[in-house]
Design an enzyme around this catalytic site. Sequence first.
Site, mmCIF file in Angstrom:
data_model
loop_
_atom_site.group_PDB
_atom_site.id
_atom_site.type_symbol
_atom_site.label_atom_id
_atom_site.label_comp_id
_atom_site.label_asym_id
_atom_site.label_seq_id
_atom_site.Cartn_x
_atom_site.Cartn_y
_atom_site.Cartn_z
ATOM 1 N N ASP A 338 6.212 1.205 8.472
ATOM 2 C CA ASP A 338 5.222 2.248 8.229
ATOM 3 C C ASP A 338 5.197 2.589 6.736
ATOM 4 O O ASP A 338 6.245 2.696 6.088
ATOM 5 C CB ASP A 338 5.565 3.493 9.050
ATOM 6 C CG ASP A 338 4.488 4.559 8.950
ATOM 7 O OD1 ASP A 338 3.346 4.220 8.586
ATOM 8 O OD2 ASP A 338 4.790 5.735 9.213
ATOM 9 N N GLU A 341 7.404 5.192 5.117
ATOM 10 C CA GLU A 341 8.796 4.881 4.798
ATOM 11 C C GLU A 341 8.969 4.304 3.400
ATOM 12 O O GLU A 341 10.099 4.098 2.954
ATOM 13 C CB GLU A 341 9.350 3.876 5.828
ATOM 14 C CG GLU A 341 9.459 4.432 7.224
ATOM 15 C CD GLU A 341 10.426 5.613 7.295
ATOM 16 O OE1 GLU A 341 11.558 5.465 6.834
ATOM 17 O OE2 GLU A 341 10.018 6.678 7.802
ATOM 18 N N ASP A 373 8.375 4.167 13.136
ATOM 19 C CA ASP A 373 8.544 3.776 11.736
ATOM 20 C C ASP A 373 8.683 2.271 11.550
ATOM 21 O O ASP A 373 8.317 1.746 10.495
ATOM 22 C CB ASP A 373 9.785 4.462 11.150
ATOM 23 C CG ASP A 373 9.633 5.974 11.094
ATOM 24 O OD1 ASP A 373 8.511 6.434 10.834
ATOM 25 O OD2 ASP A 373 10.627 6.690 11.337
ATOM 26 N N GLU A 422 12.199 4.608 15.653
ATOM 27 C CA GLU A 422 11.919 5.847 14.915
ATOM 28 C C GLU A 422 13.166 6.176 14.099
ATOM 29 O O GLU A 422 14.242 6.369 14.646
ATOM 30 C CB GLU A 422 11.589 6.991 15.876
ATOM 31 C CG GLU A 422 11.348 8.329 15.202
ATOM 32 C CD GLU A 422 10.027 8.385 14.450
ATOM 33 O OE1 GLU A 422 9.932 9.193 13.506
ATOM 34 O OE2 GLU A 422 9.104 7.638 14.817
#
Length: 641
Positions: A338, A341, A373, A422
């Site tokens: 993601d 990040e 993520d 995540e």
Amino acid sequence: MPASEPVHLGRKRAVPSCPNPLFLLWLTELRDEAKDKGLKTQYTYQKAISSLNKYPLPLQNAKEAKILQNFGDGICKILDDKLQRYQRENSPNAPIHCLPEVAPPAGRQDNNSLAPSTKKKAAGDDGKGRGGGGGRRKRVYVPQKRSGGYAVLLTLYKQSQIPGSKGFMYKMELQSDAQSLCDKSFTAPDVGSKYTAWSSVSTLIQKNYVIKTHNPARYSLTEEGLALAEHLESAEQATKDVPGQAREGARGEGEEQEEEEGGGPGPVDLTTTDDEDEEEKDEDRLHCVERLICTGQPSREADGMGSSGKPQNSETRSRNLNAARLLPGTYEIILCVDFIETTGGSNHRKQELVKELQRNGVNFHVRKLNVGDFLWVAREKLAPVPGRSWLLVAQLAEYLIVSPGELRAPAGRELVLDYIIERKRMDDLCASIIDGRFREQKFRLKRCGLRRPCYLVEECGSAASHLSLPESTLQQAIINTQVVDGFFVKRVQDVRESAAYLTFMTRHLTKLYQNCTLSCRSRELEGDGGGTEEDRGSPSCSLISFAEFNHGAMKNKCQTVKEVFARQLMQISGLSGDKAAAILEQYSTPHSLVSAYERCESEAEKEKLVSSIRYGKLKRNVGPALSRTLYQLYCSQGVLT
């Protein structure tokens, strides 16, 4: 009134004329000049014309037009130069809010379309010389038989003919019903293409055959679409009645028909988004390639017949069926990160993760993920763009023409593996618990369609002792996530260990899926239930596409009453996601819950209505305290205390 004239019912509001006709005339001339030269600035001028038509106030100079959309410094400077020249030729006090007598009127409807210039139109009429007529010939779009647009039109037409029908269809039911009339898939693109049969719906909307309203979207036929669908239906019936004409009908359906038109060009639909315009351009390029291939092949293949003389419908269907699968060796496993990040916050710390992944040789791609993520996709491998020296005409259809002489390979299909992570630092975990994001994220991860969600928790050493919540509270939240919610939790110490774990998982999944044949499934049509493969420990080979996954995981997408009711229940203190799911199994909407309260005979019975509902793996009762809170929330007439 003559009988031949149609009767129009209702009142028609007069369209007001543009209060700035001089600027409108100059923009129209600039647009036509750019169109004659084949420049893309014609679209910029067209957008400026559309904005100027909507502006109801007179402008004193071009600088005032900068408040309008699509008016930049360049267009304003050109208009100011023309205004100064106009005032020098006439007078400084010459009116600018009306056209000079020698200039043709700049009508709103004519100026709102990308019409060819008068000079080009005259040259075209002289060159054609068809019977000496001055009428312009309009090309009418007719979708090819068994294409996406053809199936959508016929499906909407058949639905409208059902007595008592609702007059529209939602996207998923329209795709499901139209699939039997189309050779291509409405959900999975073909090999070497990013488009599905559903991509042609944007063309139908632009051609004013289909109208899209409401949210969630409702699709229905316009009057023009109804007439075209009736024509396609009658042609389909005639083809069934006379089998010998099937091939001629199929060949004629794909061609664009022409009709005489005495008037000027009609207005262009400017409500289409830029993405839809790009899709249409790519589709037009592909159609041009297909016509090139057909002209280079024998006439039997151009008529839709194979080398054996048999129709290609069954072969096309089997090829489309194989296109929805990824065979071993035809795809690679890629880690998707993601973009949050890698940007924002402590940029140095976030870039450290990227550097560690690059140092470990991980094949990753940074993109926007609507939930989670990190996740992994199986991306289809595509052959590189061949050199022009040995490029065959038959191979040209696998590539998109970017510009004359330039090719680019289309994006490969991507299927999402059943693993999603995540990532939580202790400070992020503390903040998400305080503002309520932690519970919402767990709820969304459970409903994203992937079967193996995981939490990657970075302990951060002694940093947890300086947070707003006690360390014991954070540790308890992590344990509840693993034991109660059923998530796999991986604890690491810092960013370097997080990168090492992601590297290990990428290599493990690459080895796990190396001999698997992957197929694409749809969450809406086939559901999300796990199969027997997962129960045996084998990886699931029926995966959803990345586009469908990311769209379904959107946080602010349209929600059903049941979903909103679930979110409402979870705002009550002590009511977890498992408890809300158990309540929703018996009372799916607030109306059903209130109706159940009304059927109770006493106040005590109302307070204990949901107390005996069992939830979770241990099948515990919701309890009388929460049951009493729900009763007070939904049945109290006054303000809650």
